[in-house]
Design a protein around this motif. Structure first.
Motif, PDB file in Angstrom:
ATOM      1  N   LYS A   5       9.682  -8.216   5.016  1.00 27.80           N
ATOM      2  CA  LYS A   5       9.245  -9.216   5.989  1.00 27.80           C
ATOM      3  C   LYS A   5       8.253 -10.192   5.338  1.00 27.80           C
ATOM      4  N   GLN A   6       7.369  -9.664   4.501  1.00 25.79           N
ATOM      5  CA  GLN A   6       6.412 -10.535   3.808  1.00 25.79           C
ATOM      6  C   GLN A   6       7.138 -11.512   2.881  1.00 25.79           C
ATOM      7  N   LEU A   7       8.203 -11.036   2.265  1.00 28.51           N
ATOM      8  CA  LEU A   7       8.983 -11.907   1.392  1.00 28.51           C
ATOM      9  C   LEU A   7       9.736 -12.966   2.198  1.00 28.51           C
ATOM     10  N   VAL A   8      10.301 -12.550   3.325  1.00 27.82           N
ATOM     11  CA  VAL A   8      11.030 -13.496   4.175  1.00 27.82           C
ATOM     12  C   VAL A   8      10.097 -14.573   4.714  1.00 27.82           C
ATOM     13  N   THR A  11       0.853  -1.194   0.000  1.00 26.72           N
ATOM     14  CA  THR A  11       0.000   0.000   0.000  1.00 26.72           C
ATOM     15  C   THR A  11       0.887   1.242   0.000  1.00 26.72           C
ATOM     16  N   LYS A  12       0.263   2.388  -0.013  1.00 25.80           N
ATOM     17  CA  LYS A  12       1.024   3.637   0.028  1.00 25.80           C
ATOM     18  C   LYS A  12       1.786   3.786   1.333  1.00 25.80           C
ATOM     19  N   GLU A  13       1.268   3.154   2.379  1.00 26.90           N
ATOM     20  CA  GLU A  13       1.917   3.247   3.683  1.00 26.90           C
ATOM     21  C   GLU A  13       2.969   2.170   3.901  1.00 26.90           C
ATOM     22  N   SER A  14       3.094   1.217   2.995  1.00 23.78           N
ATOM     23  CA  SER A  14       4.038   0.111   3.181  1.00 23.78           C
ATOM     24  C   SER A  14       5.470   0.617   3.138  1.00 23.78           C
ATOM     25  N   SER A  15       6.265   0.086   4.053  1.00 22.51           N
ATOM     26  CA  SER A  15       7.680   0.441   4.077  1.00 22.51           C
ATOM     27  C   SER A  15       8.493  -0.698   3.476  1.00 22.51           C
ATOM     28  N   PHE A  16       9.750  -0.412   3.229  1.00 21.84           N
ATOM     29  CA  PHE A  16      10.662  -1.434   2.695  1.00 21.84           C
ATOM     30  C   PHE A  16      10.712  -2.632   3.634  1.00 21.84           C
TER      31      PHE A  16
END
Length: 231
Positions: A59-62, A49-54
């Motif tokens: 973390k979602q990928l990990v 989302t627009k609020e998502s940080s790196f």
């Protein structure tokens, strides 16, 4: 020998015999290809989302690490089963109902790989469920190995008239590699009933994997001397 066998069978061969054998192989290839492709379905795109940080996206990928491990393992094993199936159809030039049925039964555990792989990957963090999921995963591979061996026995051993002769070194390499893998998975499957310690089971899995690598090199060294060119 193979050429001589072909000459002896050409006079009474059905005009579409080769096409029907190829059709059976192509159908099987499609099932293998779809099973491999479906493995990637469990890789969900990170919710951004627009609020998502790196860090959030990373973390979602990990969190997909277990899915990645299960996918790579199943991908490698499915490819191995396909290569063995491909090698068999290099020799099969005709078929009967038993061979067709055996080939279809062989495809059954293949289509279950996406399910058992996803089930295992999703259960790794749950100690109460992971053993059950791992048993399904192992049983899937045990059935795949046994069904391919049955296809080999029917087409190459029992009904020799439907296949070109396979040399003794080729037979030894094919059967020893297939049975070693199947027995290895059976041993690990049995260990899951003796302990629910996932780390201990994974160590057994790793030890069997190393043993398989050493075994393959040993077989390859021996068969190379006989100029055997099989997968």
């Amino acid at each position: 020998m193979a050429q001589k066998l072909r000459q002896n069978t050409d006079h009474n061969k059905h005009p579409k015999q080769d096409f029907q054998v190829e059709r059976l192989a192509f159908f099987s290839d499609a099932v293998f290809a779809i099973a491999i492709t479906l493995l990637i379905i469990e890789f969900k795109i990170p919710h951004v989302t627009k609020e998502s940080s790196f860090d959030d996206v990373w973390k979602q990928l990990v969190d997909l690490k277990y899915n990645l491990f299960a996918l790579l393992l199943s991908f490698f094993l499915i490819v191995t089963y396909w290569m063995r199936h491909h090698f068999l159809f290099k020799h099969i030039h005709n078929y009967n109902k038993k061979i067709v049925v055996a080939n279809m039964i062989m495809l059954l555990p293949i289509i279950f790989f996406p399910f058992t792989t996803a089930f295992f990957a999703e259960s790794v963090d749950n100690k109460n469920v992971v053993i059950l999921a791992f048993r399904f995963f192992l049983a899937n591979h045990i059935l795949a190995g046994l069904s391919i061996y049955i296809l080999y026995w029917l087409a190459i051993v029992k009904h020799k008239e439907y296949s070109f002769e396979m040399s003794i070194p080729e037979r030894k390499k094919f059967t020893s590699g297939l049975l070693f893998t199947t027995i290895t998975f059976s041993i690990i499957f049995s260990v899951t009933f003796l302990t629910d310690n996932v780390q201990a089971i994974l160590w057994v899995f790793l030890a069997c994997g190393i043993s398989k690598t050493i075994f393959d090199k040993f077989v390859k060294r021996n068969t190379t001397k006989n100029n055997v060119n099989i997968i």
